[in-house]
Design an enzyme around this catalytic site. Structure first.
Site, PDB file in Angstrom:
ATOM      1  N   HIS A 101       0.852  -1.196   0.000  1.00 13.91           N
ATOM      2  CA  HIS A 101       0.000   0.000   0.000  1.00 13.91           C
ATOM      3  C   HIS A 101       0.878   1.231   0.000  1.00 13.91           C
ATOM      4  O   HIS A 101       0.650   2.176  -0.750  1.00 13.91           O
ATOM      5  CB  HIS A 101      -0.917  -0.020   1.228  1.00 13.91           C
ATOM      6  CG  HIS A 101      -1.808   1.188   1.332  1.00 13.91           C
ATOM      7  ND1 HIS A 101      -2.751   1.325   2.319  1.00 13.91           N
ATOM      8  CD2 HIS A 101      -1.903   2.330   0.576  1.00 13.91           C
ATOM      9  CE1 HIS A 101      -3.389   2.480   2.173  1.00 13.91           C
ATOM     10  NE2 HIS A 101      -2.880   3.112   1.126  1.00 13.91           N
ATOM     11  N   GLU A 144       0.680   7.684  -3.225  1.00 20.48           N
ATOM     12  CA  GLU A 144       1.648   7.409  -2.160  1.00 20.48           C
ATOM     13  C   GLU A 144       2.847   8.351  -2.227  1.00 20.48           C
ATOM     14  O   GLU A 144       3.391   8.758  -1.203  1.00 20.48           O
ATOM     15  CB  GLU A 144       2.108   5.950  -2.229  1.00 20.48           C
ATOM     16  CG  GLU A 144       1.036   4.959  -1.828  1.00 20.48           C
ATOM     17  CD  GLU A 144       0.484   5.236  -0.435  1.00 20.48           C
ATOM     18  OE1 GLU A 144       1.267   5.237   0.530  1.00 20.48           O
ATOM     19  OE2 GLU A 144      -0.745   5.457  -0.323  1.00 20.48           O
ATOM     20  N   HIS A 148       3.049  10.578   1.042  1.00 20.61           N
ATOM     21  CA  HIS A 148       4.085  10.068   1.938  1.00 20.61           C
ATOM     22  C   HIS A 148       5.502  10.260   1.396  1.00 20.61           C
ATOM     23  O   HIS A 148       6.409  10.645   2.138  1.00 20.61           O
ATOM     24  CB  HIS A 148       3.844   8.582   2.218  1.00 20.61           C
ATOM     25  CG  HIS A 148       2.523   8.308   2.863  1.00 20.61           C
ATOM     26  ND1 HIS A 148       2.250   8.638   4.176  1.00 20.61           N
ATOM     27  CD2 HIS A 148       1.384   7.741   2.368  1.00 20.61           C
ATOM     28  CE1 HIS A 148       1.017   8.271   4.474  1.00 20.61           C
ATOM     29  NE2 HIS A 148       0.458   7.736   3.398  1.00 20.61           N
TER      30      HIS A 148
END
Length: 250
Positions: A101, A144, A148
């Site tokens: 993920h 992502e 992040h």
């Protein structure tokens, strides 16, 4: 007397020529035996071994305390309304179990997100598609990175390199690879089989999460050098159910 002197001189020249010829012959013999440009082979030293290649260095992130590697149980996602519309991950012939993920920069308390990286936000197709075996979808990869990766202190290339290295750091046991039929496992059992497959991993460094009674994610905490570590805040946010369903890998 002059006649004898000439003979003596001729004899001396003949002797000198003979000595010179002997020397040249010896040098020629040596040069033929061992050419100057030819290396003399040597025998290996008894017990000597070839050094093992050094493992690749992990690009060093900054601005956070450690990583959380989030592994998602793909069949749970693909059975959701959102997942049914994701043709990259949930369509086609690929059968995914645990996928990445994301790799999340984390602090001891809380975590950064959507940081300003100063670089491009879009992930090039050439980079994204190289990750499809572990992160099947450009939408997921792009999200992502923006949420992040931009907080990792790394370039896009290095961030996704570390993501792959983190995934390859984990030995995923067979029970979480070959789910061809629906099964139910205890959350403590999932942690135990992961610890058994990864002896340096402790239960306080894992969090199993759930969604509607099904396995959602397994989150594993890693240092910036990708060694296992405890993470109490992450562990506290684990699923409270004693057992979860694992939908089958189609």
């Amino acid at each position: 007397m002059p006649r004898y002197g000439g003979l003596i001189a001729l004899a001396a020249l003949a002797i000198a020529a003979a000595v010179y010829g002997l020397r040249e012959g010896a040098n020629t013999h040596l040069n033929m035996a061992v050419p100057r440009d030819t290396a003399i082979p040597t025998k290996p030293i008894a017990g000597e071994t070839t050094p093992a290649p050094r493992p690749a260095a992990v690009p060093r992130g900054k601005g956070f305390d450690f990583y959380v590697l989030s592994l998602s149980w793909s069949p749970t996602y693909c059975g959701s309304e959102e997942g049914r519309g994701n043709r990259q991950q949930c369509g086609g012939t690929a059968d995914y179990g645990l996928i990445v993920h994301g790799l999340w920069p984390q602090n001891e308390t809380g975590y950064p997100e959507f940081c300003s990286s100063g670089g491009q936000e879009r992930v090039p197709d050439s980079l994204g598609r190289s990750l499809f075996d572990i992160m099947p979808g450009m939408g997921l990869i792009g999200h992502e990175w923006r949420k992040h990766g931009t907080c990792s202190g790394l370039s896009q290339q290095d961030y996704f390199q570390v993501t792959r290295m983190a995934y390859e750091r984990i030995n995923i046991p067979a029970a979480l690879k070959t789910g061809k039929s629906s099964t139910r496992l205890g959350t403590e059992q999932i942690e135990s089989i992961l610890v058994a497959a990864n002896p340096d991993l402790g239960k306080r460094g894992i969090a199993v999460t759930c969604d509607g009674g099904k396995l959602d994610e397994i989150r594993i905490c890693l240092t910036k050098d990708l060694t296992f570590r405890d993470c109490l805040e992450v562990d506290r946010n684990a699923c409270r159910l004693k057992s979860v369903d694992l939908p089958p890998i189609d």
